[in-house]
Motif scaffolding. Sequence first.
Motif, PDB file in Angstrom:
ATOM      1  N   UNK A 106      -4.879  21.089 -18.827  1.00  0.00           N
ATOM      2  CA  UNK A 106      -5.862  22.152 -18.584  1.00  0.00           C
ATOM      3  C   UNK A 106      -7.012  21.667 -17.708  1.00  0.00           C
ATOM      4  N   UNK A 107      -6.871  20.461 -17.171  1.00  0.00           N
ATOM      5  CA  UNK A 107      -7.893  19.930 -16.272  1.00  0.00           C
ATOM      6  C   UNK A 107      -9.010  19.200 -16.986  1.00  0.00           C
ATOM      7  N   UNK A 108      -9.016  19.251 -18.328  1.00  0.00           N
ATOM      8  CA  UNK A 108     -10.073  18.573 -19.067  1.00  0.00           C
ATOM      9  C   UNK A 108      -9.793  17.068 -19.138  1.00  0.00           C
TER      10      UNK A 108
ATOM     11  N   UNK B 171       0.833  -1.210   0.000  1.00  0.00           N
ATOM     12  CA  UNK B 171       0.000   0.000   0.000  1.00  0.00           C
ATOM     13  C   UNK B 171       0.870   1.264   0.000  1.00  0.00           C
ATOM     14  N   UNK B 172       2.047   1.155   0.591  1.00  0.00           N
ATOM     15  CA  UNK B 172       2.934   2.323   0.583  1.00  0.00           C
ATOM     16  C   UNK B 172       3.450   2.597  -0.833  1.00  0.00           C
ATOM     17  N   UNK B 173       3.772   1.515  -1.526  1.00  0.00           N
ATOM     18  CA  UNK B 173       4.257   1.672  -2.903  1.00  0.00           C
ATOM     19  C   UNK B 173       3.121   2.203  -3.779  1.00  0.00           C
ATOM     20  N   UNK B 174       1.909   1.691  -3.548  1.00  0.00           N
ATOM     21  CA  UNK B 174       0.750   2.151  -4.326  1.00  0.00           C
ATOM     22  C   UNK B 174       0.521   3.642  -4.117  1.00  0.00           C
ATOM     23  N   UNK B 175       0.669   4.055  -2.860  1.00  0.00           N
ATOM     24  CA  UNK B 175       0.441   5.468  -2.567  1.00  0.00           C
ATOM     25  C   UNK B 175       1.475   6.316  -3.302  1.00  0.00           C
ATOM     26  N   UNK B 176       2.687   5.832  -3.294  1.00  0.00           N
ATOM     27  CA  UNK B 176       3.759   6.536  -4.006  1.00  0.00           C
ATOM     28  C   UNK B 176       3.438   6.615  -5.500  1.00  0.00           C
ATOM     29  N   UNK B 177       2.939   5.506  -6.040  1.00  0.00           N
ATOM     30  CA  UNK B 177       2.612   5.464  -7.466  1.00  0.00           C
ATOM     31  C   UNK B 177       1.491   6.455  -7.785  1.00  0.00           C
ATOM     32  N   UNK B 178       0.496   6.504  -6.917  1.00  0.00           N
ATOM     33  CA  UNK B 178      -0.609   7.452  -7.130  1.00  0.00           C
ATOM     34  C   UNK B 178      -0.099   8.886  -7.104  1.00  0.00           C
ATOM     35  N   UNK B 179       0.810   9.146  -6.170  1.00  0.00           N
ATOM     36  CA  UNK B 179       1.334  10.508  -6.067  1.00  0.00           C
ATOM     37  C   UNK B 179       2.136  10.863  -7.316  1.00  0.00           C
ATOM     38  N   UNK B 180       2.828   9.886  -7.861  1.00  0.00           N
ATOM     39  CA  UNK B 180       3.584  10.160  -9.086  1.00  0.00           C
ATOM     40  C   UNK B 180       2.617  10.426 -10.244  1.00  0.00           C
ATOM     41  N   UNK B 181       1.510   9.702 -10.250  1.00  0.00           N
ATOM     42  CA  UNK B 181       0.472   9.961 -11.251  1.00  0.00           C
ATOM     43  C   UNK B 181      -0.004  11.402 -11.163  1.00  0.00           C
ATOM     44  N   UNK B 182      -0.218  11.854  -9.940  1.00  0.00           N
ATOM     45  CA  UNK B 182      -0.640  13.246  -9.742  1.00  0.00           C
ATOM     46  C   UNK B 182       0.461  14.213 -10.194  1.00  0.00           C
ATOM     47  N   UNK B 183       1.708  13.818  -9.923  1.00  0.00           N
ATOM     48  CA  UNK B 183       2.838  14.656 -10.333  1.00  0.00           C
ATOM     49  C   UNK B 183       2.865  14.825 -11.850  1.00  0.00           C
ATOM     50  N   UNK B 184       2.592  13.737 -12.560  1.00  0.00           N
ATOM     51  CA  UNK B 184       2.576  13.795 -14.026  1.00  0.00           C
ATOM     52  C   UNK B 184       1.479  14.765 -14.496  1.00  0.00           C
ATOM     53  N   UNK B 185       0.325  14.686 -13.830  1.00  0.00           N
ATOM     54  CA  UNK B 185      -0.779  15.590 -14.205  1.00  0.00           C
ATOM     55  C   UNK B 185      -0.399  17.046 -13.896  1.00  0.00           C
ATOM     56  N   UNK B 186       0.167  17.248 -12.720  1.00  0.00           N
ATOM     57  CA  UNK B 186       0.547  18.627 -12.341  1.00  0.00           C
ATOM     58  C   UNK B 186       1.612  19.173 -13.304  1.00  0.00           C
ATOM     59  N   UNK B 187       2.497  18.301 -13.678  1.00  0.00           N
ATOM     60  CA  UNK B 187       3.534  18.738 -14.614  1.00  0.00           C
ATOM     61  C   UNK B 187       2.900  19.178 -15.933  1.00  0.00           C
ATOM     62  N   UNK B 188       1.901  18.410 -16.375  1.00  0.00           N
ATOM     63  CA  UNK B 188       1.207  18.767 -17.612  1.00  0.00           C
ATOM     64  C   UNK B 188       0.472  20.095 -17.451  1.00  0.00           C
TER      65      UNK B 188
END
Lengths: 91, 690
Positions: B659-661, B300-317
């Motif tokens: 752009x959030x779409x 679950x810790x690794x999953x949480x990290x993976x989710x956060x990286x997913x968010x990072x990719x979105x924020x970067x975009x």
Amino acid sequence: MHALPLPETFDRKAVAQFAQTLMDHRGGDAVLDASAVTRMGVPAVELLVAARKQWLVDGHSLRISDASAAFLSTLDDIGVSLDLLHAEAPA
Amino acid sequence: MDEFREMFFVECDELLEGLANGLRTMEAPNFEKETVHAVFRAVHSIKGGAAAFGLTTLVTFAHRFETLLDLIRSDRMDTPPPIIALLHRSSDCLSDLVAAARLATEADQSRVDALLAELDALIDDDDGPADTSFEFTPITLDFNAAPAMAPAAGLQVQMKPTFDLYRSGNDPLALLAALRKLGETTVTLRTDGVPALADWSIERPQLGWDIRIAGAVTEADIRSVFEFVDDCCTLSISAIADEPATETFLPLEVAVPGPAAAEPQPADVAAAPAAAPAVNRPAPPLAEPAQGATIRVGLERVDRLMNMIGELVIKEAMLSQVIQTAGLHESPDVVAGLDSIRQLAGDIQESVMAIRAQPLKLVFQRMHRILREAADATGKPVRLVTIGEQTEVDKTMIERLIDPLTHMIRNSVDHGLEDAVTRQRRGKPQEGTITLSAAHRSGRVQIEISDDGGGINRPKVRQIAEDRGLIAPGSNLSPSEIDQLLFLPGFSSKDEVSALSGRGVGLDVVRREIMALGGRVMIDSVEGKGTTFAIALPLTLAVLEGMLIQLGDQTMVLPITAVQETLQPDQSMLHGVGQGSQLLANRGELIPIIDLCQTFGLDEPESEGGVLIVVESDSRKRAAFRVDGIFDQRQVVIKSLEQNYGRVPGVSAATILGDGKIALIIDPEEIILSLSNDHGRHMAAMASNG
């Protein structure tokens, strides 16, 4: 039997590719043509050891033919003789 | 205590894996003696741990099991196929007992008793394991504890490189050459740890060396050779008088018989090692490889990290979008900074994926048992060949692949392979072969389940489909389209199929499960030769590299793995066929053009312009997608559409743009498959829709 040529430069990169080639030739006797090898690293020898074991497990023979001077010299440096890379199929 | 108990069970998993591997190796006629020792040690270790936790049923069974193994390792019992089969069943039972102990549930005692009776029948009750302390007490090498070496007769060096040595561009050959300069050397290669090719990986080097250097060489001399690589290899230095007891070297000096006269040799004890010392010498510090420090981390810790990286990719975009909007996208500093962030995000994502990656061996191993049980149930002699077990996929996928693969293996045994009599009549070996292979291919993982049976009986498949109203009688179907009918819901039914594979679960469910993983199932069958089911899976369920395309006023994402090329064709390359259909003439090939605006019911552009993207499906079918434009290529985070909205034909998932779409991720395979209006193919496409 068609001999599989070993890469001329049998380095780490070539080892990764040749491992797949060997896997593709599992299930039958095989001869590896070492005549073109001009340079070989330790990973290549380890691959050949692993292949020998695989062929033994599979019950087929694996032989190395026409070993070049560079090939034999590397084996000598590493501390293994050519014969011990051969696998003989059970009679 | 619970923590230690859980640790024991995790270790049991590894020991059971080693046990099952070892038993499979023992199926070969020339298996190494060391394999029996390793198998014995695995059972013995489980017994020891179980005793510590008071798991008496497990201890009792493991004790009888290891007693039988002791008879084998001491050459008091041979290993003909019935004994190997009993060992496999005992291994399965031990695995079940471990699982029962872990979950605090009751094991099937009648099965345990029956197996114990079989074991007891073979074991002389007076013969316990001869020496349960055996040789498996781990000895850790401590360099600091090495005694001061007297250079009298010379020194012995044991050296085993790790992958880091090779990765850093070094080669043991250079080290060996440097050692040779210190005195007269005898170099002996150790191959005992090298597995057979199927399990071998260049990233886990196993070769080691035993180097004897005669003369007045000092330990400091030797250490100076390893000065810059001492963290890339395991090193042990001892006086020659303390040379290690070993049975598994390949000494250069040994004269071996010519291959023609040679007996088939076990892999590691290829020749009686004349240079190897007697076995009963005192064991020196063993240069066992330092496997690298490891920690166990909750998933679950690794999953949480993976989710956060997913968010990072979105924020970067999103940041990229903001920069574009603010007109800063041409500022070199901003571009460089953004590139760095993008690169870093990609690196972190890859690193986390590597943490989650697990070899498919974990799944393949289970299939041996499934196959044995299927073979027993059908009475068909079958062997399973596994290739590419070390191919890694995301851990989530590992767990979710077990059910579909189990079903497909059972299906292959039950329906794919002929019975022994039929096989003999057809000139085939009585024993059928099922090959389970895995490989990375074009950014995806391909798993294949092949049998050497009779191939799909297409007339029969067609008849069943017609009888069940799945296709219209007399439909014009190609062989591959008939094969696809197997995936139609309702094709198999309980009253038709056997008790083994037909448990109300058809191949339609298998396909749905694979599709839920973002994968595909394909069939290739040759009459009389056999059938191959191929599963193509993405490497991860979290992100994909996508091409952002414009369709009307919509932005969509096309997985880059499917894209072959993009082009703006001349009119001369376009050929009309039928009603409004077009073909693209490209590189001597005619490729059907699919207008994606039409496919998704979007407003079509007024002009005939746009761009064609040539895509290839996992089943090697090509099409050219017409889109209004291509404007970017980037990593996108995959968000399930089915969970959040519902199933959309031609769409596999969705993502959030900078752009959030929300942008839909196109499923090229499904679109290509639904290209034809032919009823049978349409039905097959519907099957793939789940």
